[in-house]
Design a protein around this motif. Sequence first.
Motif, PDB file in Angstrom:
ATOM      1  N   GLY A 106       0.832  -1.208   0.000  1.00  0.00           N
ATOM      2  CA  GLY A 106       0.000   0.000   0.000  1.00  0.00           C
ATOM      3  C   GLY A 106       0.864   1.255   0.000  1.00  0.00           C
ATOM      4  O   GLY A 106       0.587   2.215  -0.741  1.00  0.00           O
ATOM      5  N   GLN A 107       1.910   1.230   0.801  1.00  0.00           N
ATOM      6  CA  GLN A 107       2.827   2.388   0.857  1.00  0.00           C
ATOM      7  C   GLN A 107       3.528   2.580  -0.485  1.00  0.00           C
ATOM      8  O   GLN A 107       3.673   3.699  -0.983  1.00  0.00           O
ATOM      9  CB  GLN A 107       3.875   2.177   1.948  1.00  0.00           C
ATOM     10  CG  GLN A 107       3.326   2.282   3.356  1.00  0.00           C
ATOM     11  CD  GLN A 107       4.302   1.758   4.396  1.00  0.00           C
ATOM     12  OE1 GLN A 107       5.482   1.655   4.145  1.00  0.00           O
ATOM     13  NE2 GLN A 107       3.769   1.415   5.550  1.00  0.00           N
ATOM     14  N   ARG A 108       3.950   1.460  -1.055  1.00  0.00           N
ATOM     15  CA  ARG A 108       4.626   1.537  -2.364  1.00  0.00           C
ATOM     16  C   ARG A 108       3.665   2.053  -3.430  1.00  0.00           C
ATOM     17  O   ARG A 108       4.038   2.832  -4.319  1.00  0.00           O
ATOM     18  CB  ARG A 108       5.144   0.149  -2.776  1.00  0.00           C
ATOM     19  CG  ARG A 108       6.353  -0.305  -1.975  1.00  0.00           C
ATOM     20  CD  ARG A 108       6.692  -1.751  -2.311  1.00  0.00           C
ATOM     21  NE  ARG A 108       7.357  -1.867  -3.594  1.00  0.00           N
ATOM     22  CZ  ARG A 108       8.643  -2.114  -3.759  1.00  0.00           C
ATOM     23  NH1 ARG A 108       9.422  -2.260  -2.706  1.00  0.00           N
ATOM     24  NH2 ARG A 108       9.173  -2.214  -4.958  1.00  0.00           N
ATOM     25  N   ALA A 109       2.406   1.603  -3.336  1.00  0.00           N
ATOM     26  CA  ALA A 109       1.402   2.026  -4.319  1.00  0.00           C
ATOM     27  C   ALA A 109       1.162   3.525  -4.217  1.00  0.00           C
ATOM     28  O   ALA A 109       1.076   4.217  -5.234  1.00  0.00           O
ATOM     29  CB  ALA A 109       0.107   1.254  -4.072  1.00  0.00           C
ATOM     30  N   GLN A 110       1.054   4.025  -2.984  1.00  0.00           N
ATOM     31  CA  GLN A 110       0.810   5.455  -2.779  1.00  0.00           C
ATOM     32  C   GLN A 110       1.962   6.278  -3.364  1.00  0.00           C
ATOM     33  O   GLN A 110       1.751   7.296  -4.025  1.00  0.00           O
ATOM     34  CB  GLN A 110       0.654   5.736  -1.277  1.00  0.00           C
ATOM     35  CG  GLN A 110       0.260   7.174  -0.943  1.00  0.00           C
ATOM     36  CD  GLN A 110      -1.107   7.571  -1.518  1.00  0.00           C
ATOM     37  OE1 GLN A 110      -2.109   6.895  -1.276  1.00  0.00           O
ATOM     38  NE2 GLN A 110      -1.143   8.642  -2.307  1.00  0.00           N
ATOM     39  N   LYS A 111       3.171   5.789  -3.133  1.00  0.00           N
ATOM     40  CA  LYS A 111       4.364   6.476  -3.631  1.00  0.00           C
ATOM     41  C   LYS A 111       4.336   6.536  -5.164  1.00  0.00           C
ATOM     42  O   LYS A 111       4.590   7.590  -5.762  1.00  0.00           O
ATOM     43  CB  LYS A 111       5.606   5.723  -3.145  1.00  0.00           C
ATOM     44  CG  LYS A 111       6.849   6.561  -3.073  1.00  0.00           C
ATOM     45  CD  LYS A 111       7.974   5.742  -2.467  1.00  0.00           C
ATOM     46  CE  LYS A 111       9.303   6.333  -2.811  1.00  0.00           C
ATOM     47  NZ  LYS A 111      10.406   5.471  -2.399  1.00  0.00           N
ATOM     48  N   LEU A 112       3.987   5.413  -5.757  1.00  0.00           N
ATOM     49  CA  LEU A 112       3.941   5.357  -7.217  1.00  0.00           C
ATOM     50  C   LEU A 112       2.831   6.267  -7.746  1.00  0.00           C
ATOM     51  O   LEU A 112       3.025   6.999  -8.727  1.00  0.00           O
ATOM     52  CB  LEU A 112       3.714   3.911  -7.684  1.00  0.00           C
ATOM     53  CG  LEU A 112       3.544   3.738  -9.195  1.00  0.00           C
ATOM     54  CD1 LEU A 112       4.807   4.108  -9.951  1.00  0.00           C
ATOM     55  CD2 LEU A 112       3.144   2.312  -9.552  1.00  0.00           C
ATOM     56  N   TRP A 113       1.695   6.216  -7.074  1.00  0.00           N
ATOM     57  CA  TRP A 113       0.569   7.030  -7.523  1.00  0.00           C
ATOM     58  C   TRP A 113       0.917   8.521  -7.459  1.00  0.00           C
ATOM     59  O   TRP A 113       0.592   9.273  -8.379  1.00  0.00           O
ATOM     60  CB  TRP A 113      -0.665   6.709  -6.688  1.00  0.00           C
ATOM     61  CG  TRP A 113      -1.857   7.545  -7.088  1.00  0.00           C
ATOM     62  CD1 TRP A 113      -2.503   8.474  -6.351  1.00  0.00           C
ATOM     63  CD2 TRP A 113      -2.510   7.530  -8.356  1.00  0.00           C
ATOM     64  NE1 TRP A 113      -3.519   9.029  -7.045  1.00  0.00           N
ATOM     65  CE2 TRP A 113      -3.552   8.478  -8.302  1.00  0.00           C
ATOM     66  CE3 TRP A 113      -2.317   6.816  -9.540  1.00  0.00           C
ATOM     67  CZ2 TRP A 113      -4.395   8.728  -9.372  1.00  0.00           C
ATOM     68  CZ3 TRP A 113      -3.163   7.059 -10.606  1.00  0.00           C
ATOM     69  CH2 TRP A 113      -4.179   8.011 -10.517  1.00  0.00           C
ATOM     70  N   ASP A 114       1.594   8.916  -6.379  1.00  0.00           N
ATOM     71  CA  ASP A 114       2.009  10.317  -6.250  1.00  0.00           C
ATOM     72  C   ASP A 114       2.887  10.736  -7.431  1.00  0.00           C
ATOM     73  O   ASP A 114       2.782  11.852  -7.932  1.00  0.00           O
ATOM     74  CB  ASP A 114       2.775  10.536  -4.930  1.00  0.00           C
ATOM     75  CG  ASP A 114       1.862  10.433  -3.726  1.00  0.00           C
ATOM     76  OD1 ASP A 114       0.624  10.520  -3.923  1.00  0.00           O
ATOM     77  OD2 ASP A 114       2.361  10.251  -2.607  1.00  0.00           O
ATOM     78  N   GLN A 115       3.730   9.813  -7.858  1.00  0.00           N
ATOM     79  CA  GLN A 115       4.598  10.119  -9.014  1.00  0.00           C
ATOM     80  C   GLN A 115       3.781  10.147 -10.307  1.00  0.00           C
ATOM     81  O   GLN A 115       4.016  10.962 -11.198  1.00  0.00           O
ATOM     82  CB  GLN A 115       5.695   9.067  -9.152  1.00  0.00           C
ATOM     83  CG  GLN A 115       6.719   9.101  -8.042  1.00  0.00           C
ATOM     84  CD  GLN A 115       7.636   7.879  -8.058  1.00  0.00           C
ATOM     85  OE1 GLN A 115       7.519   7.002  -8.900  1.00  0.00           O
ATOM     86  NE2 GLN A 115       8.536   7.823  -7.086  1.00  0.00           N
ATOM     87  N   MET A 116       2.790   9.249 -10.380  1.00  0.00           N
ATOM     88  CA  MET A 116       2.011   9.134 -11.622  1.00  0.00           C
ATOM     89  C   MET A 116       1.118  10.350 -11.873  1.00  0.00           C
ATOM     90  O   MET A 116       0.841  10.686 -13.026  1.00  0.00           O
ATOM     91  CB  MET A 116       1.150   7.865 -11.582  1.00  0.00           C
ATOM     92  CG  MET A 116       1.942   6.591 -11.815  1.00  0.00           C
ATOM     93  SD  MET A 116       0.941   5.143 -11.533  1.00  0.00           S
ATOM     94  CE  MET A 116       0.339   4.811 -13.154  1.00  0.00           C
TER      95      MET A 116
END
Lengths: 291, 355
Positions: free
Chosen positions: B338-348
Amino acid sequence: MDFNDSRELLWLVSGIYSFTFFLGLLKTFKLDLPQLRNLSFVLTIIGFAFHTHALYLRGLEVHGCPLGNTLERIQFILWSLILAFLIVRLLCRLDMLGTFCSGLASLGGALVLTLPDCDPNYWLTVNYTKLFSNPWIELHASVAIFSYGLFSLLSVVSVMYLIQRKALLSRKFDKLGSFLPPIQDLEIAAIRLLSIGILFLTFSILVGGIHWANQENFNLSGKLVVTLFLWIAYSVVFLLHYRQRLYGSKFAKTTIVLFFITFASLSLVSTRSQNTNKPLTPEENNPSNHQ
Amino acid sequence: MNSPSNQSLFVLGCSHRVADLSARELISLPPDSIDEFYDGLGKLTDLDEYLLLNTCNRTEIYGASKKNFSINSVLQYLSRFQNIEQEFLKRHSYQRSGCDVVSHLFEVTSGIDSQMVGETEILGQVKKAYDDACKRKISGKMLNRLFQKGFQAAKWARTNTGISKGQVNLGNVLCELARRIFGKVENCRLLVIGTGKVAEMSIEAFKSRGSQAITVTGRTFEWCPLSRNKPNELVEKFGGFALPFSQYKDSLHLFDVILSSTTSGLTMLGYHDVYNSMKKRPSKPLFLIDASVPRNIEESVSKIDNVFLYNMDDVSEIANKNLKSRMSEVERCKSILGQRAQKLWDQMIQPSIVS
């Protein structure tokens, strides 16, 4: 920490091996950190390098191969054990074997260091002569001790075999068992180590035999009798396995028992005196009686 | 997750979590209709990127749009395409958007959303779906990044958590046990007595690990040796050999692994059968699996040196223990993913990427 003191170095080596052992256990019990994945192997190599240096320093002190007292002989066997493991490790990845080997090297090394009687300073005695006046005897002794190192590794493999077998018979997937190699591979590894160990021991006896055959006053020492007994015993075990009479758990147990006899036989080797004021007896001065 | 940027990424899906087998059968797309489905999907207004993940347990449509695209248009299209009611589809599907899509994909690829937690087959299926989308040139900047990161997340999860540790499938547990005895499973010679489901599962597991020497025997072989019968069917399906039922006891020494899975209630392997066979191969271990109830192999054979006997209770216990161990890792894995997903989403959702 004095890096020129062999005993202090041996303590360091024991510490490194014990750290390697605990690291291996951590890995087994799922506390493995990916960054530390190869640390055990690297530590084993570092420990081995210090071990070699410590024995080299002791060799300089005694002017020969350091096999004059119990500590030296056991340390030489443990050095051979780690050397044999590193050679095997180059061929295939056996982290668990490394953990077992470092555990044994750490325990054996620390134990022999804590017993002062095992390490008399015989080279400081009056009229001390070289431990081995004859290079053939020195070769005989070092090769014999190296073969004992191989037999130590054989016993480690046999212990691993018995643990894996017990885990399989108990019908449970315990953590330790799942990290050990398959029992069939362990038995194959054991028989190969046995063969190589016998080869080295045979070579050692042949080298010693050639020397003793040329001696006029040759006495069959207790140590030589035990060495011959061990050679015969290991050869019989090999033949029985070859003929499929001794295999599996019985084979593993036999090799472990023989390893303990091998270790016990070291006490039969005469140790040089620690007393610096006491001159050595002519018998002690005769190198052929020591090995 | 209702900001406009969230609308740029969505997934509409159906899996074992929201639909039973019969519902999944209705929603799942037949392989020969995929081209047609993609053609229709491409005609939806404002849908820039899309990808279909269609497996036996999961049908998911991933999409990305630069404008305010409504997921409902995909739902309507799927219901029309499969000829199912929209309400039925709504009841048996889920919709995610924005960061939740990233989290969902990470959970799918890592196997924690699978029916069999930690299974690895799903990663291959996602990769295949992604390759297919790339070939069709329907996957763009957004989905490319999402799926490539999804593969990395799967690798991370399998390496750094215990979600894939230990086998949970009975056939795989048997293969793992065989590996602990013999090393390479592909070198094991397997004899299967009986043709039950466990037998089939085990043959499949051994076959998938490269085992070539698989022999099947069963009582039906004797009843009708010239016609099609179960042993021959299994042999045809997986490759291998069929052994007449009257001969298997004389050939026991030729096998490393023997699995008995019959409903006869008879003793297929007694102490003396195994003892005599071990005389011919004393130093080689023998792995026996009694998958029958009532049991077909005498318990006393386990006393013979180098013989390892397991029954279904033993194997199930191992599988359940492994599953429990995997389940205990799921929450930890979910949280980190979930943390990794949030990080990726912020970049996306950075303007340079979205616009």
